[in-house]
Design a protein around this motif. Structure first.
Motif, short mmCIF file in Angstrom:
data_model
loop_
_atom_site.label_atom_id
_atom_site.label_comp_id
_atom_site.label_asym_id
_atom_site.label_seq_id
_atom_site.Cartn_x
_atom_site.Cartn_y
_atom_site.Cartn_z
N MET A 143 37.33 -35.44 -21.31
CA MET A 143 38.07 -34.23 -21.46
C MET A 143 37.74 -33.69 -22.70
O MET A 143 38.56 -34.00 -23.92
CB MET A 143 39.52 -34.44 -21.05
CG MET A 143 40.21 -33.11 -21.01
SD MET A 143 41.86 -32.95 -21.07
CE MET A 143 42.25 -33.95 -19.50
N THR A 145 37.96 -30.99 -23.96
CA THR A 145 38.98 -30.11 -24.95
C THR A 145 40.09 -30.63 -25.40
O THR A 145 41.18 -30.04 -25.98
CB THR A 145 39.38 -28.99 -23.68
OG1 THR A 145 39.84 -29.65 -22.50
CG2 THR A 145 38.14 -27.97 -23.38
N ASP A 183 52.62 -24.40 -17.35
CA ASP A 183 51.92 -25.35 -16.45
C ASP A 183 51.01 -26.52 -17.07
O ASP A 183 51.14 -26.68 -18.11
CB ASP A 183 50.92 -24.50 -15.52
CG ASP A 183 49.59 -23.92 -16.34
OD1 ASP A 183 49.17 -24.68 -17.47
OD2 ASP A 183 49.14 -22.99 -15.85
N ARG A 184 50.63 -27.46 -16.48
CA ARG A 184 49.95 -28.53 -16.96
C ARG A 184 48.98 -28.42 -17.96
O ARG A 184 48.89 -28.95 -19.01
CB ARG A 184 49.12 -29.43 -15.71
CG ARG A 184 48.59 -30.76 -16.33
CD ARG A 184 48.05 -31.45 -15.12
NE ARG A 184 48.65 -31.94 -14.05
CZ ARG A 184 48.37 -32.10 -12.92
NH1 ARG A 184 46.97 -32.29 -12.60
NH2 ARG A 184 49.27 -32.64 -11.85
N ASP A 185 48.00 -27.55 -17.84
CA ASP A 185 46.89 -27.06 -18.92
C ASP A 185 47.38 -26.77 -20.19
O ASP A 185 47.12 -26.96 -21.08
CB ASP A 185 45.96 -26.08 -18.09
CG ASP A 185 44.91 -26.84 -17.10
OD1 ASP A 185 45.18 -28.05 -16.99
OD2 ASP A 185 44.31 -26.08 -16.13
N GLN A 186 48.57 -25.69 -19.90
CA GLN A 186 49.24 -25.06 -21.18
C GLN A 186 49.89 -26.12 -21.93
O GLN A 186 49.76 -26.16 -23.06
CB GLN A 186 50.00 -23.91 -20.55
CG GLN A 186 49.35 -22.62 -19.89
CD GLN A 186 50.56 -21.90 -19.50
OE1 GLN A 186 51.33 -22.24 -18.61
NE2 GLN A 186 50.25 -20.71 -19.64
N ASP A 189 47.20 -28.40 -23.53
CA ASP A 189 46.42 -27.92 -24.58
C ASP A 189 47.48 -27.56 -26.00
O ASP A 189 47.01 -27.92 -26.97
CB ASP A 189 46.18 -26.30 -24.14
CG ASP A 189 45.47 -25.80 -25.34
OD1 ASP A 189 44.36 -25.99 -25.88
OD2 ASP A 189 46.28 -24.77 -25.76
N ASP A 219 38.82 -35.95 -13.99
CA ASP A 219 37.85 -35.08 -14.40
C ASP A 219 36.12 -35.91 -14.23
O ASP A 219 35.37 -35.10 -13.75
CB ASP A 219 37.97 -34.57 -15.56
CG ASP A 219 38.94 -33.39 -15.88
OD1 ASP A 219 39.47 -33.02 -14.71
OD2 ASP A 219 39.33 -33.19 -16.61
N ASP A 224 40.36 -33.58 -8.44
CA ASP A 224 41.66 -33.46 -9.32
C ASP A 224 42.51 -34.59 -8.94
O ASP A 224 42.21 -35.53 -8.11
CB ASP A 224 42.49 -32.11 -8.77
CG ASP A 224 42.67 -32.29 -7.30
OD1 ASP A 224 43.60 -33.16 -6.77
OD2 ASP A 224 41.68 -31.59 -6.27
#
Length: 528
Positions: A143, A145, A183-186, A189, A219, A224
């Protein structure tokens, strides 16, 4: 333990096996153990289990479960036991929802909360077995990012580090962001903004750290996490009622709703716990029937019906100590360890014990316990906020299995251990406001938008002679009540806000500090 003797090859294993008790360095080497020996020295238990003792323990479960239901008044409970590859016990007690006649059965689906972590570990182990990833694969490779607050840790932290809670992230990192609606991505990050403890030399339990590793593995598989779990574990094992999606849980007809205790009475949690953001760490739902399939596989060292399913060398690291989760407080205390998604310990009988508990303050308490040397496991699921019921039943059963009697007052011990979990937070919790508080400034002077890169902006509005604080992507509103001078208070909400909690909201010029959100030093908001 951090003693230098661990640096000597093989010494820790010898000490654990009880073989090193003294002698000179130049003593002759012992004769090698015969290759036909059924057990290595560190596999020998201190207390034997007589024939029939496990069956007798199972026969006691009805009475133990019923008495716990009566003493705790929780709405519902389900329990199952596996031994030597067979299901010896499966039963439900109580109701799925208060005010309903719908009974709990072994097929009833419960939210598992953090028992999800152990299932997630077996999903990752399946990927490890294929060579797609390794436990020591850096998350950054999977990942790109992903980042933490230290460039070195960002590059080096592995899938295993995050599954063992040894990344340095603070305890329950990101959970309050989830409560606010991110949410998960937020959430993932924003983990990069959190201060870190020493890398691989500290233990702090994190839902979103583990989630980051699991998502990275998915990923790498080109899918998912929810689909990967279903494909690798749930479907092959025949776990037809198990899912990592909250929508699937809500769609089940035979579903146990979560309950919270309000003024001495259990009520359905409103709103219910929606854990999709941290699905790998806490979002699985399942039944005890389904979990018997999974426990049987783990106890069989990854085999199903005698055939390989999950390679033992991929599973073994997950059920081996990877971090000291509970350092001993005294010389005569046993330490607690964490593997990859599993708690690992040694019982008073000298037997390795694997397990995990799960808890949602919004209405779930779960636990499983495996004793591999006896090839026995128990899982207990409940639909009430955690007070130690599953852990108590499992501990009583484990005593009966190993000793033939319940040797400790587990009910009192777990009641005491769980009491702090429901204690209100905040320095002003339970306190009475000052009888003659210093006056506040004119309320409009506090109004405005206060910036915070981690939690997002906080908006304070002055309307109708009162202040309101608004936070999060969904605009959660918290009325501010004046306490003293420039200090106001509000009532936090969400999974992590225990009943009776109170948070300070302190204004100082253009700065607003929210006590509830400041545990990691990130609760300061600034107005331009």
């Amino acid at each position: 333990m951090r003693r230098d003797r661990r640096k000597i090859p093989g010494l820790a294993a010898l000490l654990a096996a009880g073989l090193l008790v003294g002698g000179c360095v130049n003593a002759p080497a012992p004769e090698p153990l015969p290759t036909t020996s059924p057990e290595m020295p560190n596999q020998v238990a201190g207390v034997t289990i007589p024939d029939g003792q496990i069956d007798q323990a199972v026969q006691r479960l009805d009475g133990l479960a019923e008495s716990l239901m009566q003493s705790s008044h929780i709405p519902g409970l389900a329990v199952a036991v596996v031994h030597d590859g067979k299901v010896l016990y499966r039963k439900g007690f109580g109701v799925r929802t208060v005010g309903s006649d719908a009974k709990v059965g072994p097929e009833t689906v419960f939210q598992l909360a953090s028992v999800s972590k152990s299932l997630a570990a077996t999903v990752v182990a399946k990927q490890v077995a294929t060579g797609a990833v390794q436990w020591d694969t850096p998350v950054r490779e999977l990942m790109p990012t992903f980042a933490l607050n230290d460039p070195y840790v960002t590059e080096k932290v592995t899938v295993g580090d995050l599954f063992a809670h040894r990344s340095g992230l603070p305890d329950h990192a990101g959970d309050l962001l989830e409560d606010l609606g991110y949410d998960r991505d937020q959430v993932l990050d924003r983990l990069r903004q959190l201060p870190l403890d020493p890398f691989r030399d500290s233990y702090a339990y994190t839902n979103f750290g583990l989630t980051a590793a699991a998502v990275a593995v998915a990923d790498a598989a080109g899918t998912d996490w929810e689909s990967l779990s279903d494909k690798e574990i749930y479907q092959p094992l025949g776990m037809r009622s198990t899912s990592s999606r909250y929508s699937d849980f809500r769609a089940r007809a035979d579903r146990a709703d979560g309950h919270v205790l309000v003024d001495g009475t259990y009520r359905v949690a409103d709103p219910p716990r929606q854990p999709d953001a941290q699905s790998p760490a806490g979002g699985v739902s399942s039944s005890v029937d389904d979990l018997t399939e999974w426990m049987t596989m783990v106890l069989a060292d990854g085999a199903v019906d005698g055939r390989p399913f999950l390679a033992p060398d991929a599973l073994q690291p997950a059920v081996s100590p990877q971090a000291v989760s509970a350092p001993p407080k005294t010389f005569d205390s046993r330490a607690g360890f964490y593997g990859y998604g599993f708690n690992v310990g040694v019982s008073p009988a000298g037997r390795v014990v694997l397990g995990h508990s799960g808890a949602f303050d919004l209405g779930a308490a779960t636990a499983f316990t495996l004793i591999p040397s006896a090839n026995v496991g128990i899982v207990t699921l409940t639909n009430a906020a955690p007070i130690g019921v599953p852990e108590t039943l499992n501990a009583e059963f484990a005593d009966l299995v190993q000793f033939g009697t319940v040797r400790e007052d587990w009910r009192a011990l777990y009641r005491e251990a769980f009491a702090p979990l429901s204690a209100p937070s905040g320095s002003l919790a339970g306190k009475t406001p000052p009888a003659q508080p210093a006056p506040a400034q004119p309320l409009p002077s506090y109004a405005g938008r206060y910036a915070n890169s981690y939690y997002g902006p906080a908006t304070v509005t002055a309307e109708g002679g009162s202040l309101t604080l608004t936070l999060g992507p969904n605009g959660m509103r918290f009325p501010l009540r004046h306490w003293d001078g420039d200090t106001f208070v509000f009532t936090p909400s969400g999974e992590n806000a225990t009943s009776g909690s109170v948070s300070r909201a302190t204004f100082a010029g253009n700065t607003l500090t929210l006590e509830y959100f400041d545990a990691d030093g990130l609760g300061r908001f600034t107005r331009p």
